[in-house]
Design a protein around this motif. Structure first.
Motif, PDB file in Angstrom:
ATOM      1  N   ALA A   1       0.871  -1.251   0.224  1.00  0.00           N
ATOM      2  CA  ALA A   1       0.001  -0.005  -0.135  1.00  0.00           C
ATOM      3  C   ALA A   1       0.893   1.404   0.135  1.00  0.00           C
ATOM      4  CB  ALA A   1      -0.877   0.020   1.113  1.00  0.00           C
ATOM      5  N   LEU A   2       1.699   1.286   0.807  1.00  0.00           N
ATOM      6  CA  LEU A   2       2.881   2.422   0.967  1.00  0.00           C
ATOM      7  C   LEU A   2       3.386   2.783  -0.407  1.00  0.00           C
ATOM      8  CD1 LEU A   2       4.789   1.851   4.046  1.00  0.00           C
ATOM      9  CD2 LEU A   2       2.790   3.286   3.652  1.00  0.00           C
ATOM     10  N   GLY A   3       4.027   1.375  -1.143  1.00  0.00           N
ATOM     11  CA  GLY A   3       4.457   1.726  -2.409  1.00  0.00           C
ATOM     12  C   GLY A   3       3.558   2.185  -3.513  1.00  0.00           C
ATOM     13  N   SER A   4       2.423   1.560  -3.381  1.00  0.00           N
ATOM     14  CA  SER A   4       1.398   1.837  -4.544  1.00  0.00           C
ATOM     15  C   SER A   4       1.137   3.310  -4.282  1.00  0.00           C
ATOM     16  CB  SER A   4       0.147   1.043  -4.079  1.00  0.00           C
ATOM     17  OG  SER A   4       0.052  -0.187  -4.299  1.00  0.00           O
ATOM     18  N   LEU A   5       0.865   4.136  -3.142  1.00  0.00           N
ATOM     19  CA  LEU A   5       0.630   5.574  -2.956  1.00  0.00           C
ATOM     20  C   LEU A   5       1.658   6.277  -3.514  1.00  0.00           C
ATOM     21  CD1 LEU A   5      -0.591   5.607   0.776  1.00  0.00           C
ATOM     22  CD2 LEU A   5      -2.018   5.835  -1.320  1.00  0.00           C
ATOM     23  N   CYS A   6       2.961   5.962  -3.485  1.00  0.00           N
ATOM     24  CA  CYS A   6       4.189   6.657  -4.081  1.00  0.00           C
ATOM     25  C   CYS A   6       4.002   6.462  -5.703  1.00  0.00           C
ATOM     26  CB  CYS A   6       5.313   5.957  -3.465  1.00  0.00           C
ATOM     27  SG  CYS A   6       5.801   6.211  -2.068  1.00  0.00           S
ATOM     28  N   TYR A   7       3.475   5.190  -6.133  1.00  0.00           N
ATOM     29  CA  TYR A   7       3.487   5.151  -7.690  1.00  0.00           C
ATOM     30  C   TYR A   7       2.238   5.748  -8.268  1.00  0.00           C
ATOM     31  CZ  TYR A   7       7.032   1.593  -8.514  1.00  0.00           C
ATOM     32  OH  TYR A   7       8.127   0.816  -8.790  1.00  0.00           O
ATOM     33  N   ALA A   8       1.191   5.955  -7.222  1.00  0.00           N
ATOM     34  CA  ALA A   8       0.001   6.973  -7.651  1.00  0.00           C
ATOM     35  C   ALA A   8       0.798   8.643  -7.894  1.00  0.00           C
ATOM     36  CB  ALA A   8      -1.051   6.928  -6.395  1.00  0.00           C
ATOM     37  N   GLU A   9       1.468   9.045  -7.096  1.00  0.00           N
ATOM     38  CA  GLU A   9       2.073  10.321  -7.486  1.00  0.00           C
ATOM     39  C   GLU A   9       2.785  10.480  -8.516  1.00  0.00           C
ATOM     40  OE1 GLU A   9       5.481  13.243  -5.432  1.00  0.00           O
ATOM     41  OE2 GLU A   9       4.097  12.444  -4.016  1.00  0.00           O
TER      42      GLU A   9
END
Length: 493
Positions: free
Chosen positions: A72-80
């Protein structure tokens, strides 16, 4: 959706309702796309590896939950990154934009020669193990038999993908049912067992009885095993240009899909432990088959068939996407141009598919399943970490750049701290496996400078490349069309 319509009266509400319905349908597709790409054959492979390295039932369940949180943390970074650099291609596009051609090439090089072929090899071995396990109930299937069946499966699906895009996508749609059927069946049967009182291995005093004393390095390897099952959480970034309103839909899809997948994986592992002791799970070469044999009785045949369908579809999907990444890299000039060519009639990237097939078969013959998982997970995490480090560098390099999504700095920093600890102890625990991955990745450095950066090559090199491309064109265009598929399609239509 189109710009707001200028209408009068009651038509306005009808148009708004239609627009909202369209948005909701698209959003549901994004959630299903993300969830479907994460949930795959990994959940039938990784539980044994996670338990083996975690050392206890309770701690293995904690690893599964924390693994979802890290994703989830990695996905939020990829969303940015996805809305700041609105290019399809995921990691490859972001790293190339931020760090330049060399780093992007190394990521592409490792993906083409390590990540995708190794993942394909693991899924193919899982397919053969689940197909052969009923024939060898009291022992492991023979080494030669599993490799031979895996190779036949890969060659068959490569032929399908070379012959028809339509049939490749139809296979993917059909075999997804097997994946869902197997997981739903496992979870429901497991919950029924728990309701009957069969949860001895899940009681706190039993769950945290360690088979052996865990070390930090073993815990890191447990996370690597779990991360293989969660791989695919960044696949939505590969089609960012096709996402409607990514500022809203990317984070919303993440908020729903990652917790959903984490819940499904945790419940599946709880279901396993409702009927199997840790020793039985570790002794099994096909966990879902053992589960079915213990609980489904005369219907135990359903489980290996469902998992085989799931893994077969997984091989097809990874062949499809890996060949397209290879095709894209060649089109950008980072791989030989021959790999960017498609068949004149079938419109399929045959050269790229054959390269992926060949690399997979080579890896298939030299590795064991759980070692291969550590191998590919280490390189995967290395790529994720470099990409998220690029997010921090891009903020420093271009602080005034418009960022529709901007996560708090604690999110990428927390991920990178976990990433550094995980990779450090993984390298310490498995220096040969992880070191070989690094060596293969770094072999791309001279290849980049010779093949890509060196622009003024001697004429004979260009002539040789042109000749190979010409011969390749002749070979690919005499590739026999798979008329059998067209015939079957006409019959069923």
């Amino acid at each position: 959706p189109p710009a707001p319509f200028k209408t009068r009266g009651q038509n306005t509400s009808r148009v708004q309702t239609l627009s909202y319905s369209l948005l909701n349908a698209l959003f549901l597709n994004y959630v299903l796309f993300s969830t479907g790409n994460i949930i795959g054959s990994g959940i039938f492979i990784s539980p044994k590896g996670v338990l083996e390295h975690a050392g206890s039932v309770g701690f293995s369940l904690i690893v599964w939950v924390l693994g979802g949180g890290i994703c989830a943390l990695g996905s939020l970074c990829y969303a940015e990154l996805g809305v700041t650099i609105p290019k399809s291609g995921g990691d490859y596009s972001y790293v190339t934009e931020i760090f330049g051609g060399l780093v992007g090439f190394l990521l592409l090089w490792s993906a083409v020669w390590i990540m995708y072929p190794t993942t394909l090899a693991v899924i193919a071995l899982t397919f053969s193990n689940y197909v052969l396990q009923p024939a060898f109930p009291n022992c492991l299937p023979p080494y030669i038999a599993t490799r031979l069946l895996s190779t036949i499966c890969i060659l068959l699906l490569t032929w399908v993908n070379c012959s028809s895009v339509r049939w490749a996508t139809r296979i993917q749609d059909f075999f997804t049912i097997g994946k869902l059927l197997a997981l739903v069946l496992i979870i429901v049967v497991g919950l029924v067992q728990i309701c009957k009182g069969h949860y001895d291995a899940l009681e706190p005093q039993t769950a945290f009885e360690f088979i052996r004393d865990p070390s930090v390095g073993q815990i890191a390897l447990a996370f690597l095993q779990a991360s293989f099952a969660f791989s695919g959480w960044n696949f939505l970034n590969y089609v960012t240009e096709e996402v409607v309103e990514p500022r809203k839909n990317l984070p919303r899809a993440i908020y729903i899909s990652i917790p959903l997948v984490t819940l499904v994986y945790t419940l599946t592992n709880i279901a396993y432990f409702s009927s199997m002791s840790p020793e039985e799970l570790l002794a099994s070469n096909a966990v879902a088959v053992t589960f079915g044999q213990k609980l489904l009785g005369m219907f135990s045949w359903v489980m290996p068939i469902s998992v085989a369908l799931s893994t077969f579809g997984g091989i097809n999907g990874y062949l499809f996407t890996s060949s397209r990444l290879c095709f894209s890299g060649a089109r950008e000039g980072h791989l030989p141009y021959l790999l960017a060519m498609i068949h004149l009639k079938n419109c399929t990237p045959i050269p790229a598919l054959l390269v992926c097939c060949t690399a997979t078969i080579v890896i298939l013959c030299i590795g064991e399943t759980h070692n291969l998982i550590n191998y590919v997970s280490f390189i995967n995490y290395l790529s994720y970490g470099v990409t998220i480090a690029g997010l921090l560098y891009y903020r420093w390099k271009k602080p005034k750049l418009v960022r529709p999504i901007k996560v708090k700095l604690t999110v990428p920093i927390s991920y990178l701290i976990f990433w550094a600890v995980l990779l450090g102890f993984s390298l310490y625990s498995e220096p040969v496996v992880c070191g070989m991955g690094l060596v293969i990745m770094l072999t791309g450095v001279p290849i980049y400078f010779i093949g890509v950066h060196w622009s003024e090559k001697p004429r004979w090199i260009y002539s040789a490349v042109e000749y190979v491309t010409y011969v390749g064109q002749k070979v690919w265009n005499i590739f026999p069309s798979f008329y059998f598929f067209d015939f079957v399609f006409l019959i069923f239509r």
